[in-house]
Scaffold this motif. Sequence first.
Motif, mmCIF file in Angstrom:
data_model
loop_
_atom_site.group_PDB
_atom_site.id
_atom_site.type_symbol
_atom_site.label_atom_id
_atom_site.label_comp_id
_atom_site.label_asym_id
_atom_site.label_seq_id
_atom_site.Cartn_x
_atom_site.Cartn_y
_atom_site.Cartn_z
ATOM 1 N N ALA A 21 1.260 -1.524 -0.249
ATOM 2 C CA ALA A 21 0.023 0.098 -0.031
ATOM 3 C C ALA A 21 0.616 0.979 0.034
ATOM 4 C CB ALA A 21 -0.900 -0.081 1.098
ATOM 5 N N VAL A 22 2.369 1.182 1.128
ATOM 6 C CA VAL A 22 2.801 2.120 0.931
ATOM 7 C C VAL A 22 3.227 2.142 -0.576
ATOM 8 C CG1 VAL A 22 5.034 3.502 2.097
ATOM 9 C CG2 VAL A 22 2.825 2.206 3.159
ATOM 10 N N ALA A 23 3.179 1.088 -1.581
ATOM 11 C CA ALA A 23 4.207 1.479 -2.335
ATOM 12 C C ALA A 23 3.224 1.667 -3.823
ATOM 13 C CB ALA A 23 4.935 0.204 -3.036
ATOM 14 N N PHE A 24 1.975 1.517 -2.916
ATOM 15 C CA PHE A 24 0.892 2.640 -4.063
ATOM 16 C C PHE A 24 1.166 3.818 -4.181
ATOM 17 C CE2 PHE A 24 -3.230 4.051 -4.823
ATOM 18 C CZ PHE A 24 -3.765 3.834 -5.794
ATOM 19 N N TYR A 25 1.605 4.448 -3.120
ATOM 20 C CA TYR A 25 1.568 6.178 -3.292
ATOM 21 C C TYR A 25 2.813 6.327 -4.624
ATOM 22 C CZ TYR A 25 -0.595 6.792 0.828
ATOM 23 O OH TYR A 25 -0.919 6.983 2.250
ATOM 24 N N GLU A 26 3.202 5.507 -4.889
ATOM 25 C CA GLU A 26 4.206 6.417 -6.226
ATOM 26 C C GLU A 26 3.674 6.504 -7.339
ATOM 27 O OE1 GLU A 26 8.818 5.428 -8.406
ATOM 28 O OE2 GLU A 26 7.901 4.109 -6.717
#
Length: 740
Positions: free
Chosen positions: A224-229
């Motif tokens: 989910a944190v990687a989705f921010y990119e």
Amino acid sequence: MLDNDASNNNCNPHKLPLGDLKFALSGQDGVKRHVPALDVHWVRREKPFGSYICLMSSYGKLKTAAALEEWTFTANNCRQDLEFLLGLSQHEFWSYMVYEESAMAAIVTFLQRANPYYRQPDVSDNSAQDKEIAQANQLYAQLLRLVVRLVMRLCTAKESASEWITPQQHSSLLYSNYLISVPLLFDLAIAVGDSEPRNVALLSQIFDSVLRIQPEYKKDLKEAVAFYENAFLSMQIQVENEGCEGAGGGVPIDGDLETPYDDVVLFALDCAYTLRILLQLRPELVETIEELRLVQSIANFYDLTVPMLYKNIYMVNPQANSLRWLNETRQQFLGVVRDVISSQLQGGRGQQLVELLQECLSAQTFVVDYQRQYPLEHDMQMLLNRCPNVKNYKVDFVVSGYQKAVSTCLSGVMADELDSSRDVSFDGDEEEDSTPTSPLPQATSNGSTRDIDLEVSAVLDVLPDLGMGFIRSLLTRYENSEQAIAAILDDNLPPDLAEMDRQKVYVPPDPQDKLQSQTGVRHFNVCDGDRYDVLTQDKPECIIKQGKGLPGGPRNAEQLLDDKTDVKKLKERYQQYAMVEESTHDGDGVEYDDEYDDSYEALNEGQAPPVSLLRARMQAASHLASSHAAAYEIQDQEEDDDDSSDSKSEKGTVSRGGADFCENPEVIRARYQQRQMAKYGQRGSSGAQQSAAVSGAPKGQGQTQQTQRSRGQKEAHKSSRANHNRKAGAAFKRSKGMMS
């Protein structure tokens, strides 16, 4: 009929877990059968659970009138459904959660449409609506508490000694049936928020329980944190596409948003708040953020997309609330980066911190705002104390780079660059912020003004079928004509321009209107307002004529003919030639020798010789010059014979062969005086006698015959002498090099 129902205290005498528990049921035919505690049989509700609707009509605006009544009705139905779920026994509750999709959908829908904790509904000034607003807020708080209780019940494995679930089954139920997901946790964090310490403690308890029950959620959390990119890239694409399709593929909250970019700004604001709360709840995610280089992505988004959003929103609506929301987004992203840097500083990861700050130096807008909000000098001093192995020159380079970015940055808030009358807060508050932030990039890189007429011509050269009015409206939304042409050819125009008439003509503004607004006087002359207009210019570039003629000019023909101005100018001009500068130096450096012209002072105007004498004198002068030249040659020959050794060299260097190139003026003057004495010396005495003969004796005494003869000869020949023969005088002057 059910033998062991929920009302029976001895429904689970052996205290079996939910997965092993079964209940004996008796049918109408009297046959008993065993039904598991977790089964679709316990889902007896025929009416599906209702769906929640948002309390706010648009961002920050509470629904009113009929819309508020509709929300109240829907919210009361949702409250009954949530209370129904909480009142069920453990096996019935889990049966509804697993086998009834609308039950879990009611919880998810509420969290997705809940009011963000950082934006509460605006309270109306109308006192008649205060009671309705208070009731609506109270009802919403009740719904939020019920949803939080349901989520906590999902995270609870043991409710009593006889109602409990094994950890394996509990983990499987939550993860396999998607009862708890990372998006649900994110929505819950935004709905509850961190405005109060007890809210933070509650969220921390829920996150800890979920991650303890199912470790797979840690992996999902990192994804989910990687989705921010991807979210940053999606928002950038939406801004370039004029925000027509909604950020991240979503749809706007409501159809009455102020600008097409409101959805993008709201999505960015939600991402910023969620990421900051997530770091506050789970500090260990800092390592994941470092691995994913999320701080660099935030800096690039901050430097590229945020200024573009400011510019586009202001062009559409300078008073839009999106500008204030965008400032809140910036503040939250700066807080996220601050949390990451603080974590690295406390963890002693100095090398990673210095490299991170160096990579962010390319994002000047981010660097300026971060340095103004959180100066690096104190952090770098703490870093050197904690990590002495870090190179000092690297730290100095980072600090000087951030300080230089602030010193070279123009002052002013982004939106203030477009409208100085509007104060946009940096930290999201309504009040004015005194801290200046980074400037909006200029339309041109070198700071020069745009030539709209030239760009219109460039667009017309490629697309001649468009109207000038449409092209001018298009160029106000793009930085240059190339971008405008590309947008037209790609059919990627903003909604308002896509619906505009492409044949719209351009009517230039009337200069008279501008002149009237400036001076208060309206004229109807094409020359009004120019540099010659005496009504609008204090010092016009012209001659103000009053009466006949021009100022300083002749008043009539007589004055015009008597004008001697040109003659006076010529006289002054030639008087300047008569002024010769006399030098006080002696010797060879004398520029002007007064003795050179002394011989001519004796020649008066009445002493010019006759033409015959003048001719004879010129012939004599020529003969004398040639005789002198011959004498010089004989003298040279004699000198050459006396000194044979020097003659050869003298013959090679000086060879006269005739008259000198320039004769000595003293010799010329002496020769002239000799001629004068020789030719006019005797004539002077006879002239005196002749003058006496002409004068004769005094009157009355009688005259001699010689006197009468002389007077007759003078009368006969007077036209050839003195002032009567001007022709001879003029010839004499020309022979002397004087102009007549």
